[in-house]
Motif scaffolding. Structure first.
Motif, mmCIF file in Angstrom:
data_model
loop_
_atom_site.group_PDB
_atom_site.id
_atom_site.type_symbol
_atom_site.label_atom_id
_atom_site.label_comp_id
_atom_site.label_asym_id
_atom_site.label_seq_id
_atom_site.Cartn_x
_atom_site.Cartn_y
_atom_site.Cartn_z
ATOM 1 N N LEU A 104 -35.208 31.989 -43.885
ATOM 2 C CA LEU A 104 -33.923 31.707 -44.531
ATOM 3 C C LEU A 104 -33.486 32.920 -45.346
ATOM 4 N N THR A 105 -32.296 33.457 -45.013
ATOM 5 C CA THR A 105 -31.714 34.583 -45.746
ATOM 6 C C THR A 105 -30.619 34.058 -46.662
ATOM 7 N N LEU A 106 -30.645 34.495 -47.920
ATOM 8 C CA LEU A 106 -29.635 34.047 -48.881
ATOM 9 C C LEU A 106 -28.671 35.184 -49.196
ATOM 10 N N VAL A 107 -27.376 34.910 -49.118
ATOM 11 C CA VAL A 107 -26.363 35.902 -49.495
ATOM 12 C C VAL A 107 -25.958 35.639 -50.941
ATOM 13 N N LEU A 108 -26.114 36.662 -51.785
ATOM 14 C CA LEU A 108 -25.946 36.537 -53.242
ATOM 15 C C LEU A 108 -25.095 37.697 -53.757
ATOM 16 N N PRO A 109 -24.580 37.582 -54.987
ATOM 17 C CA PRO A 109 -23.828 38.720 -55.544
ATOM 18 C C PRO A 109 -24.746 39.941 -55.655
ATOM 19 N N ARG A 110 -24.250 41.112 -55.259
ATOM 20 C CA ARG A 110 -25.067 42.318 -55.196
ATOM 21 C C ARG A 110 -25.367 42.880 -56.586
ATOM 22 N N GLY A 111 -26.630 43.258 -56.805
ATOM 23 C CA GLY A 111 -27.021 43.906 -58.058
ATOM 24 C C GLY A 111 -26.753 45.395 -57.998
ATOM 25 N N PRO A 112 -26.689 46.069 -59.169
ATOM 26 C CA PRO A 112 -26.292 47.484 -59.220
ATOM 27 C C PRO A 112 -27.282 48.450 -58.563
ATOM 28 N N ARG A 113 -28.565 48.052 -58.421
ATOM 29 C CA ARG A 113 -29.541 48.985 -57.823
ATOM 30 C C ARG A 113 -29.452 49.075 -56.311
ATOM 31 N N VAL A 114 -28.733 48.133 -55.692
ATOM 32 C CA VAL A 114 -28.669 48.118 -54.217
ATOM 33 C C VAL A 114 -27.614 49.108 -53.743
ATOM 34 N N PRO A 115 -28.009 50.146 -52.980
ATOM 35 C CA PRO A 115 -27.003 51.126 -52.550
ATOM 36 C C PRO A 115 -26.006 50.510 -51.565
ATOM 37 N N GLU A 117 -24.944 51.445 -48.803
ATOM 38 C CA GLU A 117 -25.317 51.538 -47.386
ATOM 39 C C GLU A 117 -25.968 50.229 -46.907
ATOM 40 N N VAL A 118 -26.742 49.589 -47.777
ATOM 41 C CA VAL A 118 -27.461 48.359 -47.403
ATOM 42 C C VAL A 118 -26.483 47.229 -47.096
ATOM 43 N N THR A 119 -25.431 47.117 -47.932
ATOM 44 C CA THR A 119 -24.527 45.971 -47.818
ATOM 45 C C THR A 119 -23.237 46.357 -47.105
ATOM 46 N N ALA A 120 -23.221 47.559 -46.536
ATOM 47 C CA ALA A 120 -22.014 48.062 -45.862
ATOM 48 C C ALA A 120 -20.806 47.961 -46.796
ATOM 49 N N GLY A 121 -21.051 48.247 -48.079
ATOM 50 C CA GLY A 121 -19.948 48.275 -49.037
ATOM 51 C C GLY A 121 -19.549 46.916 -49.604
ATOM 52 N N LEU A 122 -20.164 45.824 -49.121
ATOM 53 C CA LEU A 122 -19.807 44.492 -49.628
ATOM 54 C C LEU A 122 -20.347 44.307 -51.052
ATOM 55 N N ASP A 123 -19.751 43.368 -51.791
ATOM 56 C CA ASP A 123 -20.283 43.105 -53.127
ATOM 57 C C ASP A 123 -21.288 41.953 -53.116
ATOM 58 N N THR A 124 -21.774 41.633 -51.914
ATOM 59 C CA THR A 124 -22.850 40.642 -51.796
ATOM 60 C C THR A 124 -24.043 41.308 -51.105
ATOM 61 N N VAL A 125 -25.239 40.715 -51.307
ATOM 62 C CA VAL A 125 -26.441 41.253 -50.660
ATOM 63 C C VAL A 125 -27.213 40.092 -50.016
ATOM 64 N N ALA A 126 -27.775 40.336 -48.847
ATOM 65 C CA ALA A 126 -28.548 39.317 -48.131
ATOM 66 C C ALA A 126 -30.042 39.566 -48.378
ATOM 67 N N VAL A 127 -30.765 38.528 -48.825
ATOM 68 C CA VAL A 127 -32.181 38.688 -49.187
ATOM 69 C C VAL A 127 -33.028 37.603 -48.529
ATOM 70 N N ARG A 128 -34.235 38.001 -48.099
ATOM 71 C CA ARG A 128 -35.149 37.036 -47.486
ATOM 72 C C ARG A 128 -36.593 37.388 -47.823
ATOM 73 N N MET A 129 -37.437 36.360 -47.958
ATOM 74 C CA MET A 129 -38.879 36.580 -48.080
ATOM 75 C C MET A 129 -39.527 36.100 -46.781
ATOM 76 N N PRO A 130 -39.965 37.043 -45.915
ATOM 77 C CA PRO A 130 -40.536 36.643 -44.621
ATOM 78 C C PRO A 130 -41.904 35.975 -44.795
ATOM 79 N N ARG A 131 -42.317 35.235 -43.766
ATOM 80 C CA ARG A 131 -43.575 34.494 -43.847
ATOM 81 C C ARG A 131 -44.716 35.229 -43.151
ATOM 82 N N HIS A 132 -44.386 36.270 -42.379
ATOM 83 C CA HIS A 132 -45.415 36.942 -41.585
ATOM 84 C C HIS A 132 -46.352 37.742 -42.494
#
Ligand code: AMP
Ligand code: MG
Length: 354
Positions: A104-115, A117-132
């Protein structure tokens, strides 16, 4: 065992203990701004430091990925969310407790440390904790969140084995951790928590029913609801996906009619000298004769079908058929995600069996 394929270091990582040295090496590469492909429970990811804009740019180049399609950031501890998200909507705790680590990936408001490039300029960031376990060990060893889209060339089916990654990226990335086939085999569920009601952007390994049970109301994204020229709610939606070289059609309808229809289309095409590939269920396989037949699994175990889908699409592609026909499945549970990927592979082309 370590080997090199066109300059890419491939490290056996099916046994976590034996892979320790390889994972440390991979973590070094990530810390220095390089690229490592690694197994997750969904599909293989192509990872770089999520805090380095230039490392993340290398992912886009290696994949040939359009610059406006953002990446998912992978973490190993819940506390790492703080560095990535500017806010923590109230539903996060509930979802994290229930579904993390997991697909499950959660889209959340982007924090200032995230460049950007990661969010393609969006003000949201997608985050997930994988199980593998290999993914978790790599993130912990790197001591950084890892930004990673699927480890395929853009437009190809997502990779669910190390061989798939090498087909697409050998020589374009420093290292690949080979953890064997991915157990889920479809990408993560993407849920946007920046709206009043959570919005399902992409169905995946965590099902809509599971989310509804936990959250109550969940809105479903209609991929056609946004207008041409307008920015889609999830940038990935506008790109062609998983498209096999041969045109693909889904054959829908009452099961016995579907079998008849597929047989009929096979006959017609054989007469014209055209080679047909099939994507079918175990129950029906014996009914068909075609140039390439890929059996996804038993209709009553859609999880097994999901896990085989991308490998089957790659095999059909490699078989050089002129046309691909696919049976459809019920859109419940993981079936919703499976049909979503089939639809994308078929660019929505459907034949109604009567
Ligand atoms: P991949 O890991 O290759 O499946 O790609 C990541 C997917 O997550 C893409 O479909 C993106 O569009 C989606 N995604 C990543 N970040 C965001 C975001 N901030 N908002 C919406 N969708 C996102
Ligand atoms: Mg992808």
């Amino acid at each position: 065992m370590w080997r090199k394929v066109k300059g890419t270091l491939v490290v056996e990582a099916k046994d976590l203990k034996k892979a320790e040295r390889g994972i440390q090496e991979a973590a070094q590469i990530i810390r220095r701004g390089g690229l490592v492909a690694f197994p997750t429970e969904t599909v293989y990811g192509l990872g770089a430091s999520a805090f380095s804009g230039s490392a993340v740019e290398r992912i886009f180049r290696a994949k040939g990925r359009p610059g406006d399609n953002p990446l998912i950031v992978h973490i190993a501890e819940e506390k790492d969310l703080k560095e990535l998200a500017a806010q923590r909507p109230p539903l996060v705790s509930l979802l994290v407790e229930k579904f993390w680590p997991g697909p499950l990936t959660l889209v959340l408001p982007r924090g200032p440390r995230v460049p950007p490039e990661v969010t393609a300029g969006l003000d949201t960031v997608a985050v997930r904790m994988p199980r593998h376990p290999v993914a978790l060990a790599l993130i912990r060893a790197a001591g950084l969140p890892i930004a990673a889209p699927s480890a395929n060339r853009s437009g190809r089916p997502s990779p669910t084995t190390a061989e798939h990654v090498l087909e697409d990226l050998a020589g374009r990335i420093q290292m690949l951790l080979d953890g064997g086939p991915c157990p889920v085999g479809l990408e993560s569920t993407v849920l946007d928590l920046t709206h009043e009601v959570p919005l399902l952007l992409r169905p995946g390994g965590v099902t809509l029913e599971q989310l509804q049970e936990t959250l109550g109301e969940v809105h479903l994204l209609d991929p056609h609801s946004y207008k041409k020229g307008e920015a889609p709610p999830s940038p990935g939606l506008k790109y062609r996906h998983y498209a096999p070289r041969a045109p693909m059609y889904m054959v829908e309808g009452e099961p016995s009619r579907v079998v008849k229809e597929i047989k009929k289309i096979c006959r017609e095409n054989h007469l014209k000298g055209r080679r047909v590939g099939l994507l079918v269920t175990e129950e029906n396989r014996s009914q068909f004769r075609a140039d390439a037949v890929e059996v996804l699994g038993l209709r009553r175990s859609p999880e097994e079908m999901a896990a085989r889908l991308f490998d089957s699409l790659r095999r059909l592609d490699a078989s050089g058929v002129d046309l691909i026909l696919a049976e459809t499945v019920e859109e419940t549970g993981i079936g919703l995600a499976l049909m979503n990927r089939l639809r994308k592979a078929a660019s929505g082309r459907t034949i109604k069996a009567r």
